[in-house]
Design an enzyme around this catalytic site. Structure first.
Site, PDB file in Angstrom:
ATOM      1  N   GLU A 145     -19.044  -4.738  10.911  1.00 41.90           N
ATOM      2  CA  GLU A 145     -20.091  -3.979  11.544  1.00 41.90           C
ATOM      3  C   GLU A 145     -21.236  -4.678  12.283  1.00 41.90           C
ATOM      4  O   GLU A 145     -21.565  -4.592  13.329  1.00 41.90           O
ATOM      5  CB  GLU A 145     -20.689  -2.776  10.668  1.00 41.90           C
ATOM      6  CG  GLU A 145     -19.794  -1.837  10.381  1.00 41.90           C
ATOM      7  CD  GLU A 145     -18.995  -1.903   9.255  1.00 41.90           C
ATOM      8  OE1 GLU A 145     -19.060  -2.893   8.635  1.00 41.90           O
ATOM      9  OE2 GLU A 145     -18.267  -1.291   8.908  1.00 41.90           O
ATOM     10  N   ARG A 186     -25.150  -0.902   8.072  1.00 49.26           N
ATOM     11  CA  ARG A 186     -24.992  -2.323   7.829  1.00 49.26           C
ATOM     12  C   ARG A 186     -25.310  -3.279   8.872  1.00 49.26           C
ATOM     13  O   ARG A 186     -25.463  -4.441   8.784  1.00 49.26           O
ATOM     14  CB  ARG A 186     -23.509  -2.345   7.298  1.00 49.26           C
ATOM     15  CG  ARG A 186     -23.178  -3.969   6.990  1.00 49.26           C
ATOM     16  CD  ARG A 186     -21.988  -3.896   6.138  1.00 49.26           C
ATOM     17  NE  ARG A 186     -22.167  -3.789   4.889  1.00 49.26           N
ATOM     18  CZ  ARG A 186     -21.217  -3.784   3.863  1.00 49.26           C
ATOM     19  NH1 ARG A 186     -19.939  -4.119   4.232  1.00 49.26           N
ATOM     20  NH2 ARG A 186     -21.471  -3.235   2.427  1.00 49.26           N
ATOM     21  N   LYS A 237       0.880  -1.120   0.035  1.00 53.08           N
ATOM     22  CA  LYS A 237      -0.039  -0.002  -0.075  1.00 53.08           C
ATOM     23  C   LYS A 237       0.818   1.112   0.190  1.00 53.08           C
ATOM     24  O   LYS A 237       1.756   1.126   0.793  1.00 53.08           O
ATOM     25  CB  LYS A 237      -0.785  -0.193   1.112  1.00 53.08           C
ATOM     26  CG  LYS A 237      -2.133   0.842   1.341  1.00 53.08           C
ATOM     27  CD  LYS A 237      -3.073   0.689   2.260  1.00 53.08           C
ATOM     28  CE  LYS A 237      -4.283   1.709   2.260  1.00 53.08           C
ATOM     29  NZ  LYS A 237      -5.408   1.426   3.041  1.00 53.08           N
TER      30      LYS A 237
HETATM   31  C1  LIG Z   1     -18.944  -1.186   5.492  1.00 54.42           C
HETATM   32  C2  LIG Z   1     -17.455  -0.308   5.336  1.00 54.42           C
HETATM   33  N1  LIG Z   1     -17.117  -0.088   6.703  1.00 54.42           N
HETATM   34  C3  LIG Z   1     -15.711   0.676   6.828  1.00 54.42           C
HETATM   35  C4  LIG Z   1     -15.340   1.422   5.390  1.00 54.42           C
HETATM   36  C5  LIG Z   1     -14.084   2.204   5.509  1.00 54.42           C
HETATM   37  N2  LIG Z   1     -13.085   1.696   4.842  1.00 54.42           N
HETATM   38  C6  LIG Z   1     -12.662   2.347   3.776  1.00 54.42           C
HETATM   39  S1  LIG Z   1     -11.526   1.659   2.984  1.00 54.42           S
HETATM   40  C7  LIG Z   1     -11.151   0.573   4.247  1.00 54.42           C
HETATM   41  C8  LIG Z   1     -10.261  -0.432   4.415  1.00 54.42           C
HETATM   42  C9  LIG Z   1     -10.175  -1.186   3.246  1.00 54.42           C
HETATM   43  O1  LIG Z   1      -9.001  -2.285   3.191  1.00 54.42           O
HETATM   44  P1  LIG Z   1      -8.774  -3.158   2.147  1.00 54.42           P
HETATM   45  O2  LIG Z   1      -9.885  -3.621   1.467  1.00 54.42           O
HETATM   46  O3  LIG Z   1      -7.562  -3.882   2.458  1.00 54.42           O
HETATM   47  O4  LIG Z   1      -8.217  -1.822   0.839  1.00 54.42           O
HETATM   48  P2  LIG Z   1      -6.719  -1.219   0.841  1.00 54.42           P
HETATM   49  O5  LIG Z   1      -6.936   0.202   1.249  1.00 54.42           O
HETATM   50  O6  LIG Z   1      -5.735  -1.983   1.568  1.00 54.42           O
HETATM   51  O7  LIG Z   1      -6.227  -1.100  -0.767  1.00 54.42           O
HETATM   52  C10 LIG Z   1     -12.174   0.809   5.218  1.00 54.42           C
HETATM   53  C11 LIG Z   1     -12.112   0.166   6.502  1.00 54.42           C
HETATM   54  C12 LIG Z   1     -16.081   1.192   4.204  1.00 54.42           C
HETATM   55  N3  LIG Z   1     -15.748   1.676   3.168  1.00 54.42           N
HETATM   56  N4  LIG Z   1     -17.021   0.603   4.433  1.00 54.42           N
END
Ligand SMILES: Cc1ncc(C[n+]2csc(CCOP(=O)(O)OP(=O)(O)O)c2C)c(N)n1
Ligand SMILES: CC(=O)[C@@H](O)[C@H](O)COP(=O)(O)O
Ligand SMILES: [Mg+2]
Length: 592
Positions: A331, A359, A246
């Site tokens: 969630e 959610r 990342k």
């Molecule tokens: C239901 C929900 N909960 C929390 C989030 C907040 N959120 C956005 S990106 C993220 C992390 C995503 O991690 P990953 O899928 O590994 O993607 P990366 O950023 O590592 O590319 C979170 C928790 C969200 N978008 N949707």
């Protein structure tokens, strides 16, 4: 040569000589860094998926093939390569490109995302549709390791694994990060797979009926493209395990991927100022309160569904590691997990964005409220959020919480009141929520004590005549300004539920017209609660309900969005004049 300029759709990319793709990746990475530095947005995840995005569009022919980007915060490269390069400077600005895939934006955006862990379900639906339609198109879900930690992802894996005829590819983008470091046993399993500590054929995915390939270096096009081509050639549901970094290619983001997950505007040469704290946000008020209450009460457990930084739990996690739980992007689990803690006498505090609580609605009703369990909810990002737009707006919690029996819901009008409301919610022996907006409030510094506010009581903040404005949460400030202009009474209602019905009745007795103002959907919101209270008391009064309209409000500047919704002081005053103009004599001159 600027290869990006020549690529106005993915077909042009697929026409490039294979040997040019490394140069394209360098140019795309630089372009993304320069763009996000100017616009703000999700940087690290986009830098980490440059090669993967190029390889996917090199092997799969969208829009015929479908690519669903889970969360979609990492889709800026996809947007550049699908004809939106020249619009990227409008990213997350009113009228400009969304920060997430949107069907209305491009035929290459086959599914709107932004809330995590939806891509597998959507792609499975697309794969079955292709099968039923006799079409040879492929459905690809690009799913991060964070996104894979949600229940929805497992529901889709479980459902997909039984049909060997589906053209479904799940690309797991494994970078060890959610926003903060990835958590849970799944992360450990992915790491075991990446390190070869798992017997061949023994992956979770194969156990669920998927073919598994990987790990593949997600920054090596010579590895990615053949692996994707092989997956494309195999029948049945597949998982390709891709390992990326990342923030790849920008050292500051590589070493601080959490800081560079979501950035404002910044100078790439200087980087983002870490911890640059302007006026404390409501989130900081919550984080300070959580630590103070945890120091005071050993029963407190702080829970976040993967939003440690965004919800303000960094300090709490450091000071109370045994009572801090990041459940991952889960969630639904977070809510019922809190219920399990509560029945055992612990005092769980669930820190959750209003939009993400959506959610876990059944868990809130069925597992917490129905059993009247002592769970405290810190509802951050309640109301409009600005750049993230409609998918992240916390517009509905007033409507969806107030109808749930046993629920208590307070709306904070400033930082000091927010702290007192959190204590009030915490002391309440049942499910209680405090909603507060993204960012700083009016700057009312909280006291150090852990005081409460009078339960179920609103407070008159300005005495006028003719009209009474009943304000909820951050709408108090603009309502006070509008009230001063109109000579109206202004009330800080504080509680959506239980509503201060006695105060409502008294206001109706003493005023000819009532107005409610809330930063939430008017449909079923706090205004409706006041209308119900008047009806229950048999009182008939003209009631003007101001709030967010029955429509999705897209990304833009938060203040401008509130103004456009008529929820700034001028808009509130104008709406009152407009509605009650026929009774102009009642609009008394400023009597204070
Ligand atoms: C239901 C929900 N909960 C929390 C989030 C907040 N959120 C956005 S990106 C993220 C992390 C995503 O991690 P990953 O899928 O590994 O993607 P990366 O950023 O590592 O590319 C979170 C928790 C969200 N978008 N949707
Ligand atoms: C993509 C995503 O869902 C999160 O990164 C979200 O954008 C965070 O929102 P805040 O910036 O309000 O914390
Ligand atoms: Mg990740």
């Amino acid at each position: 040569m600027d290869l990006l300029e020549a690529i106005n759709d993915p077909a042009a990319l697929r026409a490039l000589p294979r040997a040019r793709l490394e140069m394209l990746a360098r140019q795309l990475r630089r372009f993304l860094l320069d763009t996000v530095a100017r616009t703000g947005g999700h940087l690290a995840s986009n830098l980490g998926t440059v090669e993967l995005t190029i390889a996917l569009h090199y092997v799969f022919a969208t829009p015929h093939d479908r690519i669903v980007w889970d969360v979609g915060h990492q889709s800026y490269g996809h947007k550049v390569l699908t004809g939106r390069r020249t619009q990227m400077h409008t990213l997350r600005q009113a009228g400009g490109l969304s920060g997430f895939p949107r069907r209305c934006e491009s035929v290459h955006d086959c599914f709107g995302t932004a809330h995590s862990s939806t891509a597998l379900s959507a792609a499975l639906g697309m794969a079955l549709a292709a099968k039923l339609q006799g079409d040879d198109r492929h459905a690809v879900a690009v799913c991060g390791d964070g996104a894979l930690s949600a229940g929805m992802a497992f529901e889709a894996l479980n459902n997909a694994g039984v049909d060997p005829s589906l053209r479904l590819l799940v690309v797991v983008n494994h970078n060890g990060m959610s926003i903060s470091p990835a958590v849970g046993a799944l992360d450990r399993h992915l790491s075991d797979l990446a390190a070869g500590r798992v017997r061949p054929g023994a992956s979770l995915f194969e156990a669920l009926g998927f073919a598994y390939a990987g790990p593949v270096d997600g920054h090596d096009l010579d590895a990615l493209i053949p692996a994707l081509e092989a997956a494309r050639g195999r029948a049945g549901p597949q998982v390709l395990h891709v390992v990326t970094r990342k923030g790849k290619g920008y050292a500051r983001a590589e070493t601080a991927p959490t800081l560079y997950h979501g950035t404002g505007r910044f100078d790439p040469a200087q980087g983002v100022a870490d911890g640059a704290r302007g006026r404390p946000a409501y989130t900081d008020v919550f984080g300070d309160w959580l630590c103070d209450m945890a120091a005071h009460d050993p029963r407190l457990v702080g829970i976040t569904p993967a939003m440690r930084e965004g919800s303000g739990l960094v300090r709490f996690a450091r000071r109370f590691p045994d009572r801090y739980v990041d459940v991952g992007i889960a969630e639904q689990h977070a809510l019922t997990f809190a219920g399990g803690l509560a029945v055992e006498g612990m005092k769980p505090v669930v820190a959750i964005y209003s939009t993400f609580l959506q959610r876990a609605y059944d868990q809130l009703i069925h597992d917490v409220a129905r059993q009247n369990l002592d769970v405290t909810f810190a509802l951050d990002r309640a109301g409009l959020v600005g750049a993230d737009g409609a998918t992240h707006a916390g517009n509905y919690d007033i409507a969806y919480l107030r109808c749930v029996p046993n629920m208590v819901l307070m709306a904070a009008s400033d930082e000091a009141e927010c702290r007192r409301m959190l204590t009030t919610a915490y002391r309440h022996p049942g499910p209680a929520a405090v909603r507060y907006p993204r960012g700083p409030g009016p700057g009312i510094v909280p006291a150090a004590e852990l005081d409460t506010i009078p339960f179920g009581r609103g407070e008159v903040r300005r005495r006028g005549s003719g009209i009474a404005i009943l304000a909820f949460g951050p709408m108090l400030a603009p309502s006070l300004d509008a009230g001063a202009e109109l000579g109206a009474t202004v009330v800080n209602m504080r509680f959506v539920k239980p509503l201060d019905a006695d105060l409502v009745a008294a206001l109706a007795r003493d005023h000819a017209q009532l107005v409610t103002v809330e930063e939430g959907a008017v449909m079923g919101g706090a205004g409706a609660a006041v209308a119900e209270a008047l009806a229950a008391a048999g009182i008939q009064r003209p009631l003007l309900m101001l709030g967010l309209p029955d429509m999705f409000i897209e990304h833009g500047d938060p203040a401008a969005l509130l103004g456009a919704a008529g929820l700034d002081a001028a808009g509130i005053a104008a709406a009152i004049r407009q509605r009650y103009r026929a009774d102009a004599p009642l609009l008394v001159a400023n009597s204070s």
